[in-house]
Design a protein around this motif. Structure first.
Motif, PDB file in Angstrom:
ATOM      1  N   THR A  38      90.080  23.263  97.273  1.00  9.00           N
ATOM      2  CA  THR A  38      90.076  24.327  97.050  1.00  9.00           C
ATOM      3  C   THR A  38      89.098  25.259  97.120  1.00  9.00           C
ATOM      4  N   PRO A  39      87.704  26.494  97.851  1.00  6.55           N
ATOM      5  CA  PRO A  39      87.371  26.841  96.356  1.00  6.55           C
ATOM      6  C   PRO A  39      87.909  27.960  95.934  1.00  6.55           C
ATOM      7  N   LYS A  82      85.317  24.357  91.894  1.00  8.30           N
ATOM      8  CA  LYS A  82      86.627  23.915  93.181  1.00  8.30           C
ATOM      9  C   LYS A  82      87.684  23.717  92.306  1.00  8.30           C
TER      10      LYS A  82
END
Length: 404
Positions: free
Chosen positions: A264-265, A259
């Motif tokens: 967030t990915p 991440k």
């Protein structure tokens, strides 16, 4: 390609410290003498007080106490050192000829191993111990032999690489020393003390600049470590597999998972069509932080032409890298896997930072050593001459003025 290696071989001892082997240190017992026993406490009534190098008569325990007593400190006079060496060897052999306790046998084996000079004699000693039903001690001697050969090769390789390319003769010597380590690891299931020996063998192989040799070495050691039941060696096996995988990356695609530091990915696929520098780094790494202004200079100059940087942090805490990125206004994404570094560190066996890998627009790895002038050359080749630097604003002058 020659890489900067933290050559731990220069400080690697024989996987043991006088007077007890590291991986087999016995529990404290009543029959174990103190570090500096007096002759009287050890029951040594016959020692010649006028000549410390006359080996006393006595039990195995008394002889072990004698070795401990005259072992340190080192003597700088060559003649005295030789007398001391012969005295310790004689005492060690008398201990081994008797019926010593485990701890006294261990001391005698270690003392004799450290003081024998001839590899052939050391090899015969290892065989003797094995035939006598002492495989643990025989393996200690074998480890000492391969470490010494590896250390000598590593020293010479380090010297020659400072002034140019290693000679063919030295390359052959290094290959032989590394091969001896692999054979040693394959002889019987490795123990924990073998971990550093294996790691240094891989580093020395990598220092030659022969990636095929390094890949074969890491792969062979990973296979050898698979025979061990030690949990730490099972993990090290995966690291060696990763090191071999990383060295074989040129011309292949790599993957980065985790991440971003905002949670967030991370989407690695979005960087196709870009030239990407993957920077394995950490805020606690001085050389990593020192390289940041230079990377920022290249990023500012080439970003509009399709150059990206992806940082992969090895920090111990997410908060540390978040704080650094905010304070320094780092403009590129930094990957951190929630509460730990990205699995890419283990998958590619990255254990030395900074490690900078350059990836082309097709997602194929171009270079495993893309720092400093190498990065400048690659960017000029791929994206054209470096644009003229814009006039520095006061708050960024320190970044743009940093040289290579």
């Amino acid at each position: 390609m020659m890489r900067g290696i933290l050559l731990t071989v220069v400080c690697l001892a024989a996987s043991a410290a006088w007077p007890v082997m590291a991986e087999d240190r016995p529990a404290a017992s009543k029959d174990r003498p103190s570090a500096k026993p007096s002759a009287e406490k050890a029951g040594d009534k016959s020692a010649d007080k006028s000549d410390p190098f006359v080996v006393p008569e006595g039990t195995e325990k008394e002889l072990a106490a004698y070795i401990r007593r005259i072992g340190p400190p080192p003597v700088h006079d060559q003649a005295t050192m030789e007398r001391k060496r012969k005295a310790i060897l004689k005492a060690a052999e008398k201990i081994l000829a008797g019926k010593p306790s485990d701890s006294d046998r261990e001391l005698a084996v270690q003392a004799k191993t450290f003081l024998l000079d001839d590899p052939v004699t050391l090899g015969a000693f290892a065989d003797e111990l094995k035939k006598a039903g002492q495989p643990k001690h025989a393996r200690f001697v074998r480890r000492f032999i391969v470490v010494r050969g590896l250390r000598l090769a590593g020293y010479q390789l380090q010297r020659e690489t400072r002034s140019g390319t290693p000679s063919a003769e030295l390359q052959k010597q290094v290959k032989s020393a590394v091969g001896d380590v692999v054979k040693y690891l394959e002889e019987s299931p490795p123990v924990l003390a073998d971990k550093n020996v294996a790691l240094v063998a891989g580093q020395v192989a990598e220092m030659t600049g022969d990636d095929r040799l390094a890949i074969a070495t890491y792969s062979a050691m990973a296979k050898a470590l698979a025979a061990s039941k030690e949990p730490q060696l099972a993990f090290q096996k995966k690291i060696f597999e990763g090191m071999a995988r990383r060295l074989d990356l040129v011309g292949k695609t790599m993957k980065i998972e985790g991440k971003l530091i905002d949670g967030t990915p991370f989407d690695w696929s979005k960087y196709r069509g870009k030239v990407v520098l993957v920077d394995f780094w950490a805020t606690w790494c001085g050389s990593c932080v020192a390289s940041m202004p230079r990377l920022r200079k290249y990023y500012d100059a080439y970003h509009s032409k399709g150059f990206e940087i992806v940082g992969v942090s090895a920090d111990h805490r997410l908060a540390d890298v978040q704080s650094y990125a905010k304070e320094k206004k780092v403009p590129w994404p930094i990957v951190y896997n929630g509460d730990r570094p990205s699995p890419a560190f283990d998958y590619y066996g990255v254990r030395i930072i900074p490690t900078m890998i350059l990836v082309d627009k097709d997602g194929k790895v171009l270079s495993l050593d893309a720092d400093g002038p190498y990065l400048k050359q690659w960017l000029a080749k791929l994206l054209g001459p470096m644009p003229a630097a814009k006039k520095a604003t006061p708050d960024k002058a320190h970044e743009l003025d940093r040289g290579e």
